[in-house]
Design a protein around this motif. Structure first.
Motif: not given
Length: 337
Positions: A165-166, A223-225, A232-235, A310-313
């Motif tokens: 995810v960008d 399934y976990v990021v 998806s980790s940005t926020l 959240l996953n694709t914020p």
């Protein structure tokens, strides 16, 4: 069950949401990606910009009038920059095919049926019928041949970097240059990031706490990021949160999402747990009640639309998402707010 890391998952999967199959899919924002070359070069004298991406480079005329978006994040970025696309990928999982944070912003845009589950695919003929002068698609392109087929219709911008995810900030930077309004794009990033900064300031107890963003697929696995550099980790990173080390250890440095068998549920030992359950009751999972976040009340159990945000914020989904996970954040921070 051994870990599974998926790179380039299908759009419905990378959304970390699809109830019938499996998976879903801190970037530091536009600057990091720009340093790696995944950005748009300044406009040339002929009025074009060159965008570097996962498959090479695309030259785009500044100020495209008919943009077709086959990506949730791109659609939101364009809407936030007051440049709604001519056509957009509708999400068949949702009534009306779109997300609640968009309001009526896509009223004049044409929804595009991209299917769902195993039948999800790029509708090339429908895209061509909209006569685009630019196509933005991100992870919806699964191969270079997909990219080349879209590029035969119009200049195409696929995934910008190497993550699943960008970071939406990277998209905003590119969009600002392509649309010829870099200042508006910079303001958009600043305003959206201020939302997270305000929560972080209000909840200082979050600093250094751990988080897990997970998708529970009943009868299958969780399934976990598992990638701090994924969009998806940005926020979460901006909130002062870190992916729980046990998940990072299981991922072993690979890019993507890690698969946990239900027998390994104890690896979800994060301070904050954000969970999409596909309509199931997570309390039925043996050991769920003993997870640290469950015991402290720092769990946000979200529906499909909420977890997509959240996953694709995006700059539009962030305020919506923060409101829905705020109680869990407060519990992990020891109150406040």
């Amino acid at each position: 069950m051994p870990r599974t890391i998926r790179r380039r998952p299908a759009p419905a999967l990378v959304a970390l949401l699809v109830a019938t199959t499996a998976l879903l899919a801190a970037c530091g924002g536009g600057d990091d990606a720009a340093d790696e070359g995944t950005a748009a070069a300044p406009a040339a004298e002929d009025g074009t910009v060159t965008v570097t991406h996962a498959y090479g480079e695309t030259e785009v005329a500044v100020g495209p009038e008919r943009v077709v978006s086959l990506d949730t994040q791109w659609t939101d970025v364009l809407l936030a920059l007051d440049a709604p696309p001519a056509g957009y990928a509708a999400d068949p999982t949702l009534e009306g095919g779109t997300y609640p944070w968009r309001g009526a912003g896509l009223g004049a845009s044409e929804p595009i049926d991209v299917g769902r589950g195993a039948s999800l695919s790029i509708p090339y003929e429908a895209v061509a019928a909209l006569q685009p002068d630019l196509i933005v698609v991100s992870f919806g392109v699964q191969s270079e041949s997909d990219y080349e087929r879209l590029s035969a219709i119009a200049p195409t911008i696929p995934l910008l970097g190497d993550e699943e995810v960008d970071a939406w900030q990277d998209m905003a930077e590119v969009a600002g240059r392509v649309l010829g309004d870099e200042e508006a794009a910079a303001d958009l990033v600043a305003d959206a990031e201020a939302e997270a900064a305000a929560v972080r300031e209000a909840l200082p107890g979050l600093e250094g706490a751990t988080v897990a963003l997970a998708n529970y697929v009943p009868g299958d696995a969780i399934y976990v990021v598992a990638d701090p550099d994924d969009g998806s980790s940005t926020l979460f990173s901006q909130l002062g949160l870190e992916i729980t080390p046990t998940i990072l250890d299981r991922a072993d440095g690979a890019t993507g999402r890690v698969e946990l068998s239900l027998e390994n549920l104890d690896l979800l030992d994060s301070d904050v747990l954000v969970l999409f359950t596909n309509g199931a009751d997570p309390g039925d999972i043996p050991g769920y009640a003993n997870l640290p976040a469950v015991r402290s009340g720092a769990v946000a159990t979200l529906d499909y639309a909420d977890v997509t945000g959240l996953n694709t914020p995006t700059p539009l989904s962030i305020p919506w998402s923060l409101e829905r996970i705020r109680p869990a954040l407060e519990a992990a921070a020891g109150g406040g707010g």
